[in-house]
Design an enzyme around this catalytic site. Structure first.
Site, PDB file in Angstrom:
ATOM      1  N   GLU A 189     -10.782 -11.505   3.317  1.00  0.00           N
ATOM      2  CA  GLU A 189     -11.593 -10.700   2.408  1.00  0.00           C
ATOM      3  C   GLU A 189     -10.958 -10.644   1.019  1.00  0.00           C
ATOM      4  O   GLU A 189      -9.766 -10.375   0.872  1.00  0.00           O
ATOM      5  CB  GLU A 189     -11.709  -9.290   2.980  1.00  0.00           C
ATOM      6  N   ARG A 221      -2.814   2.435  -2.141  1.00  0.00           N
ATOM      7  CA  ARG A 221      -3.269   2.784  -0.791  1.00  0.00           C
ATOM      8  C   ARG A 221      -2.092   2.916   0.159  1.00  0.00           C
ATOM      9  O   ARG A 221      -1.180   2.100   0.145  1.00  0.00           O
ATOM     10  CB  ARG A 221      -4.231   1.702  -0.265  1.00  0.00           C
ATOM     11  N   ARG A 272      -1.529  -7.250   1.914  1.00  0.00           N
ATOM     12  CA  ARG A 272      -1.730  -5.810   2.093  1.00  0.00           C
ATOM     13  C   ARG A 272      -0.611  -5.054   1.399  1.00  0.00           C
ATOM     14  O   ARG A 272       0.489  -4.933   1.916  1.00  0.00           O
ATOM     15  CB  ARG A 272      -1.755  -5.487   3.588  1.00  0.00           C
ATOM     16  N   SER A 277     -15.560  -6.829  -1.604  1.00  0.00           N
ATOM     17  CA  SER A 277     -16.451  -6.094  -0.720  1.00  0.00           C
ATOM     18  C   SER A 277     -17.499  -5.465  -1.631  1.00  0.00           C
ATOM     19  O   SER A 277     -17.167  -4.683  -2.507  1.00  0.00           O
ATOM     20  CB  SER A 277     -15.647  -5.016   0.006  1.00  0.00           C
ATOM     21  N   ARG A 290      -5.000 -10.821  -4.298  1.00  0.00           N
ATOM     22  CA  ARG A 290      -5.482 -11.766  -3.300  1.00  0.00           C
ATOM     23  C   ARG A 290      -6.033 -13.026  -3.956  1.00  0.00           C
ATOM     24  O   ARG A 290      -5.962 -14.114  -3.369  1.00  0.00           O
ATOM     25  CB  ARG A 290      -6.550 -11.112  -2.410  1.00  0.00           C
TER      26      ARG A 290
END
Length: 424
Positions: free
Chosen positions: A347, A260, A275, A350, A389
């Site tokens: 988070e 990403r 991130r 999801s 994560r």
RNA sequence: GGAGAGGUGGCCGAGCUGGCUGAAGGCGCUCGCCUGCUAAGCGAGUGUACGGGGAAACUUGUACCGAGGGUUCGAAUCCCUCCCUCUCCGCCA
């Protein structure tokens, strides 16, 4: 993509429901283009019918001199058809273009809200541990143990990349294998290992394109993109297919790296693993019949939660409000893991129900029974879990005052029996 | 990268000296008949999308034979471009 017929008949209602996402979307242009398209289609079809009729007649006539006038007239008609088809194509393209940037309608049960502050916490699991010392952030833990190297990754590539070393690399691999084994053996998902690059049609099918091209890495040469999530290749497995109801639900899991650009988040979460431009993720994807999708989302969410429960990491589940759900989603539950280093929930998964939004874009259909008309399936997916994560959550939650990190019990078989990561 | 073969309906497979082919034939599937059961047999049906009509069953028009363009009154059939698959050679993890 939304259902054109439904849109046509429920313009105001759709406008209102889309507005709950936070941005006003006018459907006037849609209405006009749709009307124009149908007019042009009618005209063109009538001329084509005429052409077909007369051409058949010409074909049956042996003496072509008898039908000279008809041939001349059809020559004209052909030109008109060509012109109408061109207008029709332009109108259809324009219509398609705006349809592709309409987001999904929020689910009736999706909480209405205006920002992430309106998300609804629906449960917590585990207890947040007390510390007799100041718990460290994972980047400090990882660097001290020499298992994460952000500086050298910067040299190799740039910012937002990480070099995992020794027990760090092993721990990442252990997590991947643990998650895949859990989902395939206990939860009965079929493991997939898809391509990590996909074409434009696949990216459009799941909703990344055309709207979010800026978030994607595009490769030079062929028109391919690095996948931002396994959702893209795995959902597109059944693009342009008609499945049988007896095959459903189809449940797939896949580990892939995800790429990403994180274009809109300069300066945010710059430290550590939170991130990254590249991270590992184990994804869960389901294709289900429409009437089951709410319940199937619940079970998928449970499968993702199970990973954290077995790792004994505290978390909470949040029901995202209408302003916070993603473009393609109708309903989304986030799982947020507790990070003692920063004293926040972050988070880590999801889980979304897309209903028929992706299925319509990607033409993924099924028949209720033999001979029945094809209907769109519902697609559901969720992270099970984001591996990087999860690793950082393990480091922060299992850290000891002396700087070492206990290996969670369920991971030890995947770590050659290692019980504790202790630096050199 | 070089040489060749090919992409047709759920599948197999004709058609490819242009017209009556949404597309023969077979298999599969559905319904009905027949048969003590099964098998075999007989009859009928069996694509998708979009538009019009209809409350609906349904009916009607158009499009679709890998994708896009061209020739023609008319193209699955002829021409061009691209994509994909297979075989052989080369290179390579």
């Amino acid at each position: 993509m939304l259902d054109v017929k439904f849109l046509r008949d429920n313009l105001e209602q759709v406008e209102q429901r889309l507005a709950t996402r936070g941005s006003v979307i006018s459907l006037d242009e849609f209405r006009d283009l749709d009307r124009k398209r149908r007019e042009l289609l009618g005209e063109a079809d009538n001329l084509k019918a005429e052409k077909n009729r007369v051409s058949a007649l010409i074909g049956k006539t042996k003496d072509k001199s008898q039908v000279k006038d008809e041939i001349m007239r059809m020559k004209e008609v052909s030109v008109q058809i060509k012109d109408l088809d061109e207008q029709l194509r332009e109108t259809s393209d324009a219509l398609q273009q705006i349809l592709m940037v309409f987001p999904n309608l929020p689910h009736e049960q999706c909480p209405i809200g205006t920002s992430e502050d309106d998300n609804v916490e629906i449960r917590q699991w585990g207890t947040i541990p007390e510390y007799s010392y100041e718990p460290k952030a994972h980047w400090d833990i990882g660097e001290a143990l020499d298992i994460l190297d952000f500086e050298r990754a910067g040299k190799l590539t740039g910012s937002r990349f990480t070099l995992y070393k020794g027990a760090g690399a092993r721990l990442e691999r252990a997590l991947i294998n643990f998650m895949l084994d859990l989902h395939t053996e206990q939860h009965k998902y079929v493991e997939m290992l898809p391509p990590f690059m996909v074409n434009r049609a696949s990216m459009t099918g799941t909703g990344q394109l055309p709207k979010f091209e800026d978030d994607l890495f595009h490769v030079e040469g062929p028109d391919y993109f690095l996948i931002p999530t396994a959702e893209v290749p795995v959902t597109n497995i059944h693009r342009d297919e008609i499945l049988g109801a007896e095959q459903l639900p189809l449940c797939y899991t896949a580990h892939t790296p995800c790429f990403r650009k994180e274009a809109g988040s300069h300066g945010r979460d710059t430290r550590g693993l939170i991130r990254q431009h590249q991270f590992n993720k184990v994804e869960l994807v389901k294709f289900v019949v429409p009437q089951d999708s709410d319940q199937e989302l619940d079970t998928l969410l449970g499968h993702a939660e199970k990973v954290l429960q077995l790792l004994e990491l505290p978390y909470r589940v949040v029901d995202l409000c209408s302003a916070d759900i993603g473009f393609s989603a109708a309903r989304t539950f986030d799982i947020e893991v507790w990070l003692p280093g920063q004293s926040v929930y972050r988070e880590i998964s999801s889980c979304s129900n897309f209903r028929d939004f992706q299925a319509r874009r990607a033409a993924i259909r099924y028949r209720r029974e033999e001979g029945a008309k094809p209907e769109f399936v519902h697609t559901i997916n969720g992270s099970g879990l984001a591996v990087g994560r999860t690793l950082l959550a393990v480091l922060e939650n299992y850290q000891q005052e002396n700087g070492s990190v206990i290996v969670p019990e369920v991971l030890r078989p995947y770590m050659g029996g290692l019980e504790r990561i202790t630096g050199k």
